[in-house]
Scaffold this motif. Structure first.
Motif, PDB file in Angstrom:
ATOM      1  N   LEU A  70       0.836  -1.205   0.000  1.00 52.46           N
ATOM      2  CA  LEU A  70       0.000   0.000   0.000  1.00 52.46           C
ATOM      3  C   LEU A  70       0.870   1.254   0.000  1.00 52.46           C
ATOM      4  N   GLN A  71       0.546   2.207  -0.875  1.00 53.15           N
ATOM      5  CA  GLN A  71       1.286   3.456  -0.891  1.00 53.15           C
ATOM      6  C   GLN A  71       0.353   4.624  -1.175  1.00 53.15           C
ATOM      7  N   ALA A  72       0.809   5.790  -0.751  1.00 57.78           N
ATOM      8  CA  ALA A  72       0.048   7.013  -0.994  1.00 57.78           C
ATOM      9  C   ALA A  72       0.893   7.926  -1.873  1.00 57.78           C
ATOM     10  N   TYR A  73       0.233   8.596  -2.830  1.00 56.03           N
ATOM     11  CA  TYR A  73       0.940   9.520  -3.722  1.00 56.03           C
ATOM     12  C   TYR A  73       0.312  10.895  -3.637  1.00 56.03           C
ATOM     13  N   VAL A  74       1.165  11.882  -3.471  1.00 54.62           N
ATOM     14  CA  VAL A  74       0.683  13.254  -3.542  1.00 54.62           C
ATOM     15  C   VAL A  74       1.819  14.129  -4.057  1.00 54.62           C
ATOM     16  N   ARG A  75       1.506  14.934  -5.028  1.00 56.33           N
ATOM     17  CA  ARG A  75       2.485  15.842  -5.644  1.00 56.33           C
ATOM     18  C   ARG A  75       3.815  15.152  -5.933  1.00 56.33           C
ATOM     19  N   HIS A  76       3.742  14.022  -6.558  1.00 50.26           N
ATOM     20  CA  HIS A  76       4.921  13.269  -6.986  1.00 50.26           C
ATOM     21  C   HIS A  76       5.773  12.775  -5.816  1.00 50.26           C
ATOM     22  N   GLN A  77       5.173  12.698  -4.626  1.00 49.28           N
ATOM     23  CA  GLN A  77       5.885  12.103  -3.498  1.00 49.28           C
ATOM     24  C   GLN A  77       5.130  10.875  -3.047  1.00 49.28           C
ATOM     25  N   VAL A  78       5.897   9.888  -2.625  1.00 52.78           N
ATOM     26  CA  VAL A  78       5.290   8.640  -2.202  1.00 52.78           C
ATOM     27  C   VAL A  78       5.460   8.496  -0.693  1.00 52.78           C
ATOM     28  N   SER A  79       4.440   7.944  -0.038  1.00 51.30           N
ATOM     29  CA  SER A  79       4.576   7.675   1.394  1.00 51.30           C
ATOM     30  C   SER A  79       3.801   6.419   1.726  1.00 51.30           C
ATOM     31  N   ASP A  80       4.046   5.892   2.922  1.00 46.48           N
ATOM     32  CA  ASP A  80       3.275   4.715   3.321  1.00 46.48           C
ATOM     33  C   ASP A  80       2.239   5.090   4.373  1.00 46.48           C
ATOM     34  N   ASP A  81       1.901   6.381   4.446  1.00 47.37           N
ATOM     35  CA  ASP A  81       0.900   6.820   5.425  1.00 47.37           C
ATOM     36  C   ASP A  81      -0.425   7.156   4.729  1.00 47.37           C
ATOM     37  N   PRO A  82      -1.386   6.206   4.754  1.00 47.34           N
ATOM     38  CA  PRO A  82      -2.650   6.482   4.052  1.00 47.34           C
ATOM     39  C   PRO A  82      -3.572   7.420   4.806  1.00 47.34           C
ATOM     40  N   TYR A  83      -3.211   7.761   6.058  1.00 47.02           N
ATOM     41  CA  TYR A  83      -4.164   8.498   6.903  1.00 47.02           C
ATOM     42  C   TYR A  83      -3.926   9.995   6.915  1.00 47.02           C
ATOM     43  N   ARG A  84      -2.889  10.448   6.191  1.00 47.29           N
ATOM     44  CA  ARG A  84      -2.716  11.903   6.102  1.00 47.29           C
ATOM     45  C   ARG A  84      -3.388  12.383   4.818  1.00 47.29           C
ATOM     46  N   PHE A  85      -3.710  13.652   4.749  1.00 52.52           N
ATOM     47  CA  PHE A  85      -4.297  14.274   3.554  1.00 52.52           C
ATOM     48  C   PHE A  85      -5.483  13.455   3.020  1.00 52.52           C
ATOM     49  N   VAL A  86      -6.406  13.121   3.919  1.00 48.53           N
ATOM     50  CA  VAL A  86      -7.527  12.239   3.545  1.00 48.53           C
ATOM     51  C   VAL A  86      -8.322  12.863   2.392  1.00 48.53           C
ATOM     52  N   GLY A  87      -8.466  12.105   1.314  1.00 46.49           N
ATOM     53  CA  GLY A  87      -9.193  12.587   0.136  1.00 46.49           C
ATOM     54  C   GLY A  87      -8.351  13.442  -0.792  1.00 46.49           C
ATOM     55  N   ARG A  88      -7.139  13.759  -0.384  1.00 43.94           N
ATOM     56  CA  ARG A  88      -6.285  14.625  -1.224  1.00 43.94           C
ATOM     57  C   ARG A  88      -5.080  13.889  -1.774  1.00 43.94           C
ATOM     58  N   GLN A  89      -4.896  12.637  -1.349  1.00 44.07           N
ATOM     59  CA  GLN A  89      -3.783  11.873  -1.900  1.00 44.07           C
ATOM     60  C   GLN A  89      -4.331  10.560  -2.466  1.00 44.07           C
ATOM     61  N   ASP A  90      -3.600  10.065  -3.461  1.00 47.04           N
ATOM     62  CA  ASP A  90      -3.988   8.818  -4.093  1.00 47.04           C
ATOM     63  C   ASP A  90      -3.520   7.654  -3.227  1.00 47.04           C
ATOM     64  N   LEU A  91      -4.317   6.615  -3.166  1.00 43.97           N
ATOM     65  CA  LEU A  91      -3.935   5.401  -2.443  1.00 43.97           C
ATOM     66  C   LEU A  91      -3.919   4.257  -3.449  1.00 43.97           C
ATOM     67  N   THR A  92      -2.935   3.416  -3.349  1.00 46.61           N
ATOM     68  CA  THR A  92      -2.797   2.357  -4.342  1.00 46.61           C
ATOM     69  C   THR A  92      -2.129   1.126  -3.745  1.00 46.61           C
ATOM     70  N   ALA A  93      -2.409  -0.003  -4.331  1.00 46.52           N
ATOM     71  CA  ALA A  93      -1.701  -1.227  -3.943  1.00 46.52           C
ATOM     72  C   ALA A  93      -1.422  -2.024  -5.204  1.00 46.52           C
ATOM     73  N   HIS A  94      -0.322  -2.775  -5.182  1.00 45.89           N
ATOM     74  CA  HIS A  94       0.002  -3.625  -6.331  1.00 45.89           C
ATOM     75  C   HIS A  94      -1.156  -4.576  -6.617  1.00 45.89           C
ATOM     76  N   VAL A  95      -1.349  -4.878  -7.887  1.00 47.02           N
ATOM     77  CA  VAL A  95      -2.416  -5.815  -8.207  1.00 47.02           C
ATOM     78  C   VAL A  95      -1.904  -7.250  -8.120  1.00 47.02           C
ATOM     79  N   ASP A  96      -2.806  -8.127  -7.736  1.00 47.36           N
ATOM     80  CA  ASP A  96      -2.509  -9.555  -7.614  1.00 47.36           C
ATOM     81  C   ASP A  96      -2.860 -10.196  -8.959  1.00 47.36           C
ATOM     82  N   VAL A  97      -1.832 -10.430  -9.745  1.00 43.40           N
ATOM     83  CA  VAL A  97      -2.042 -10.926 -11.107  1.00 43.40           C
ATOM     84  C   VAL A  97      -2.728 -12.297 -11.083  1.00 43.40           C
ATOM     85  N   THR A  98      -2.411 -13.108 -10.085  1.00 43.33           N
ATOM     86  CA  THR A  98      -3.038 -14.434  -9.976  1.00 43.33           C
ATOM     87  C   THR A  98      -4.548 -14.277  -9.758  1.00 43.33           C
ATOM     88  N   ALA A  99      -4.926 -13.346  -8.886  1.00 46.86           N
ATOM     89  CA  ALA A  99      -6.354 -13.125  -8.617  1.00 46.86           C
ATOM     90  C   ALA A  99      -7.058 -12.572  -9.850  1.00 46.86           C
TER      91      ALA A  99
END
Ligand code: SAM
Length: 396
Positions: free
Chosen positions: A273-302
């Protein structure tokens, strides 16, 4: 939406001091937690990304894309869309040039892929765009109109249809449950409100038996303390997206890995899980709620299981670098270089973009997953038809 965007780390750090939560959304999340108890992470991610009032993909404040929080392959250079156009044209020919033939793009954004793709495709091939953000769809329509491609837009989508469905960097935004192994028990990560009012993580009993089931069918055993993400929504998403397709391809492009790689405790003990905002990446999904993108790698098997459950055939899984090579990225570079109209600036930009698109440590390692419905037996879709020239062994 990109858990793996190492190329972004080369960008200079930007100032985030003016950023804050979307106040209305953060308030609604706290109210829901007060009323219903700890919120499963998947619900938090759903609200943070898709809440109609303040979710990242719905809010006028959020800016996915170039100049915003991250950059995607189609935004990097139009050559990406042009080459996807070649994959579509190849599918059209493989199926006997049916009319109508439709490209359906999910997560179409503002048309960075659509414009160069449609410019290279025969006019009989129509296009249907899907995006959760109506403002981005309106921008796409304007962009197609400016490029003289407005009449190629088809809406609504007829069903059933023959064509190609494409989604680049969409699946990584599907809300994920987060689970954590504690001794012999699987726990689920949830969000609570701490004593100081901050959002904090807590562990609860799994809210769905499907979480353990998913790990079981993939033969995954998490080690003690390991955290992992599970996108349960992938099955419904693929079934819905593929259901109107009568003949053609589903092409999914995203960063991800097979279940065995994704849940390997030696490499990904804390998940992806990672958060992206203004070309910076972080592992804190709880800051900037609604203002940063949240993403996780996709499970190709699934994804593969979901596609096959939806009645599709797996035609192949490859990387973006190999798919672009198969689609003739090198030949296209040569053509552009020898075109007298190409300026040195345009050529240098193209070369630099190509390196990022192909770099096996960056976008080049994104997964390209190709599924077919009523696809001609024995015919390899062009984007899967790349083989590295390997020396032949004497036993070949
Ligand atoms: C990272 S951007 C990628 C845009 C475009 N595909 C590209 O590669 O440049 C993700 C896009 O998908 C849209 N999106 C996010 N979740 C979606 C969903 N579940 N269904 C359709 N579109 C979605 C967003 O609004 C956004 O435009």
């Amino acid at each position: 939406m990109t858990g793996f965007r190492p190329e972004l780390r080369r960008e200079p750090a930007t100032d985030l001091s003016d950023l804050a939560d979307d106040a209305g959304l953060a308030k609604r999340i706290r109210a829901e937690i007060h009323a219903a108890g700890p919120m499963p992470f998947a619900r938090f991610m759903e609200l943070a990304l898709y809440d109609p009032e303040g979710g990242y993909y719905r809010s006028p404040e959020a800016r996915p894309g170039r100049g915003g929080d991250f950059i995607t392959a189609p935004e990097l250079h139009p050559i990406f869309g042009e080459l996807i156009g070649k994959a579509v044209a190849d599918a059209w020919v493989a199926l006997g040039q049916p009319e109508p033939f439709i490209v359906v793009e999910h997560g179409a954004g503002e048309g960075a892929l659509a414009v160069p793709m449609l410019t290279t495709l025969p006019a009989v091939i129509a296009y249907h765009a899907v995006d959760v953000d109506e403002r981005r769809t309106a921008a796409l329509q304007r962009r197609l109109a400016d490029a003289g491609l407005r009449e190629r837009l088809l809406d609504p989508l007829p069903a059933p249809f023959d064509g190609v469905i494409v989604a680049n960097e969409v699946l990584d935004a599907l809300p994920v449950h987060r689970v954590r192994q504690r001794g012999g028990a699987l726990r689920e990560v949830a969000v609570a409100v701490g004593t100081d009012g901050q959002l904090v993580e807590v562990e609860i009993d799994p809210t769905s038996p499907m979480l353990a089931e998913r790990l079981n069918v993939e033969h995954i055993e998490l080690v003690n303390g390991q955290t992992a993400e599970i996108a349960l929504g992938v099955d419904d998403w693929i079934r819905d997206v593929a259901s109107p397709l009568r003949r053609g391809l589903l092409i999914l492009i995203d960063y991800g890995a097979s279940a065995a790689e994704l849940y390997d405790p030696a490499r990904r003990r804390d998940g992806t899980l990672q958060a992206y905002v203004r070309h910076q990446v972080s592992d804190d999904p709880y800051r900037f709620v609604g203002r940063q993108d949240l993403t996780a790698h996709v499970d190709v098997t699934a994804i593969q299981r979901a596609a096959e459950a939806a009645g599709l055939t797996t035609l192949g899984l490859t990387t973006q670098a190999e798919a672009l090579m198969a689609l003739g990225i090198e030949e296209r570079l040569g053509e552009i270089r020898s075109d007298p109209g190409t300026t040195i600036e345009a050529y240098v930009l193209l070369r630099a973009s190509l390196l990022r698109l192909l770099d096996p440590a960056a976008m080049g390692r994104f997964r390209v997953m190709v599924f077919g419905r009523a696809w001609p037996a024995g015919r390899t879709p062009r984007l899967l038809d790349y083989r590295l020239a390997r020396p032949r062994s004497t036993t070949d």
